[in-house]
Scaffold this active site. Sequence first.
Site, short mmCIF file in Angstrom:
data_model
loop_
_atom_site.label_atom_id
_atom_site.label_comp_id
_atom_site.label_asym_id
_atom_site.label_seq_id
_atom_site.Cartn_x
_atom_site.Cartn_y
_atom_site.Cartn_z
N CYS A 62 0.81 -1.23 0.00
CA CYS A 62 0.00 0.00 0.00
C CYS A 62 0.84 1.27 0.00
O CYS A 62 0.33 2.35 -0.25
CB CYS A 62 -0.95 0.02 1.18
SG CYS A 62 -2.14 -1.32 1.13
N ASN A 116 -10.02 0.50 0.55
CA ASN A 116 -8.56 0.54 0.50
C ASN A 116 -8.12 0.09 -0.89
O ASN A 116 -8.23 -1.08 -1.23
CB ASN A 116 -7.99 -0.38 1.59
CG ASN A 116 -6.47 -0.41 1.59
OD1 ASN A 116 -5.83 0.11 0.69
ND2 ASN A 116 -5.92 -1.03 2.62
N HIS A 171 -3.02 7.57 3.24
CA HIS A 171 -3.46 6.28 2.71
C HIS A 171 -4.85 6.00 3.27
O HIS A 171 -5.13 6.26 4.45
CB HIS A 171 -2.48 5.19 3.13
CG HIS A 171 -2.93 3.81 2.74
ND1 HIS A 171 -3.41 3.53 1.48
CD2 HIS A 171 -2.98 2.65 3.44
CE1 HIS A 171 -3.72 2.25 1.43
NE2 HIS A 171 -3.49 1.69 2.60
N1 COA Z 1 -18.50 -8.07 9.71
C1 COA Z 1 -18.90 -8.40 10.95
N2 COA Z 1 -18.08 -8.85 11.89
C2 COA Z 1 -16.76 -8.96 11.56
C3 COA Z 1 -16.28 -8.64 10.29
C4 COA Z 1 -17.21 -8.18 9.33
N3 COA Z 1 -16.85 -7.83 8.09
N4 COA Z 1 -14.96 -8.84 10.26
C5 COA Z 1 -14.61 -9.28 11.47
N5 COA Z 1 -15.70 -9.35 12.25
C6 COA Z 1 -15.78 -9.78 13.66
C7 COA Z 1 -14.64 -10.66 14.05
O1 COA Z 1 -14.93 -11.99 13.71
C8 COA Z 1 -14.60 -10.46 15.55
O2 COA Z 1 -15.60 -11.23 16.12
P1 COA Z 1 -15.35 -11.94 17.56
O3 COA Z 1 -15.11 -10.80 18.51
O4 COA Z 1 -16.63 -12.66 17.76
O5 COA Z 1 -14.15 -12.80 17.35
C9 COA Z 1 -15.00 -8.99 15.72
O6 COA Z 1 -15.66 -8.63 14.48
C10 COA Z 1 -13.84 -8.05 15.96
O7 COA Z 1 -12.82 -8.32 15.02
P2 COA Z 1 -11.49 -7.51 14.96
O8 COA Z 1 -10.64 -8.02 13.85
O9 COA Z 1 -10.89 -7.46 16.33
O10 COA Z 1 -12.06 -6.05 14.62
P3 COA Z 1 -11.31 -4.69 14.51
O11 COA Z 1 -11.98 -3.68 15.31
O12 COA Z 1 -9.81 -4.83 14.66
O13 COA Z 1 -11.56 -4.28 12.98
C11 COA Z 1 -10.36 -4.22 10.92
C12 COA Z 1 -11.07 -5.09 11.94
C13 COA Z 1 -9.79 -5.10 9.83
C14 COA Z 1 -11.39 -3.28 10.32
C15 COA Z 1 -9.25 -3.41 11.60
O14 COA Z 1 -8.46 -4.25 12.40
C16 COA Z 1 -8.37 -2.68 10.66
O15 COA Z 1 -8.81 -1.78 9.97
N6 COA Z 1 -7.08 -3.04 10.63
C17 COA Z 1 -6.10 -2.37 9.82
C18 COA Z 1 -6.34 -2.75 8.42
C19 COA Z 1 -5.42 -2.08 7.52
O16 COA Z 1 -5.17 -0.92 7.65
N7 COA Z 1 -4.95 -2.87 6.57
C20 COA Z 1 -4.23 -2.43 5.49
C21 COA Z 1 -2.99 -1.71 5.83
S1 COA Z 1 -2.45 -1.19 4.30
#
Ligand code: COA
Length: 331
Positions: free
Chosen positions: A121, A288, A258
């Site tokens: 990215c 993204n 980004h």
């Molecule tokens: N819809 C509903 N629930 C979802 C889901 C979706 N699309 N994706 C994950 N969940 C659930 C998970 O299963 C988890 O459930 P559990 O608590 O029962 O296990 C819960 O939501 C929380 O998941 P988690 O991964 O801890 O959520 P989060 O708050 O960290 O958000 C992201 C997830 C991916 C949005 C976040 O971590 C993020 O944005 N990370 C950085 C991503 C990024 O920048 N990537 C690219 C860099 S270039």
Amino acid sequence: MNESLTSRRLYARIAGTGSYLPERVLRNEDLAKMVDTSDEWILARTGISERHIAAEGETTSDLARHAALRAMQAAGVRADELDLIVVGTTTPDLIFPSTACLLQDRIGAWGIPAFDVNAACSGFVYALAIADKFIRSGAARTALVVGAETLSRMVDWRERSSCVLFGDGAGAVVLRADEDTGILSTHLHADGSKKDLLRNPVGVSAGFREHERNAGSRISMAGNDVFKYAVKALDAVVDETLEANALGRGDIDWLIPHQANLRIIAATAKRLELPMERVVVTVDRHGNTSSASVPLALDEGVRRGGIRRGQLLLLEAFGGGFTWGSALLRY
Ligand code: COA
């Protein structure tokens, strides 16, 4: 390529911007019919409402071509005036020839150097920093820098934790040598020890292993760990950029970040003491788009968002590798 070195200090100034998004829009409601998710969850956790998806057969170089031609038109630059093409992408049309070579052929800029940069990215910020160094050294006077991606091709559409995040698109800038101002500094970083936290494990020299081809030709991400590291790394690179230019936090006119997650963007804006009105946000409509996200946001900020000549812009990105970086420029 013009190799004549000049004794006068040269900057690489953005002469024009362009971008392109594929026609098809995939909304959160559409995703909720494909996996166990909801518009509310996606919006609350990421800020994303919809993203664009490339049509079947539409490739990264197709998107790049549209964005490049728009940037060249905005800059008033013809293909035969370009000295260099650098494309940031992690989803090239082919392993080789590079997407930059395919793009070069399609815009008719034969003969000049053209190559891809894979920094996930952060690809566009890396590509911009490289082109900046070509121009500062006098090795090029006019450069086309592109970020283009078709991430939808490597998304596992059954995996709710990642398929809601990504989209396709392309953005481009034309840089021209300028004696007055332009890119003031660039700052690039990487930490390969975090290679397993965000990756697409399909290999070339590591082998096209069957179990990877089936289960792993897909993005895998430890979302929470990536989130925490990204916020810290971006805070640090923002501080580094300000310090290198003897600037204070209130001195930036626009942040062009980004576009991975609205919460990460808001954290960086807070660090800069910048109100969200001075941050170009496209993640809500683009998702993204990896390397494409910064130049897409920049083009939107220039064409519709009120970025003006003479203003101070801070671009930053974070991605798999990990890689991250920034560019400070006088537009
Ligand atoms: N819809 C509903 N629930 C979802 C889901 C979706 N699309 N994706 C994950 N969940 C659930 C998970 O299963 C988890 O459930 P559990 O608590 O029962 O296990 C819960 O939501 C929380 O998941 P988690 O991964 O801890 O959520 P989060 O708050 O960290 O958000 C992201 C997830 C991916 C949005 C976040 O971590 C993020 O944005 N990370 C950085 C991503 C990024 O920048 N990537 C690219 C860099 S270039």
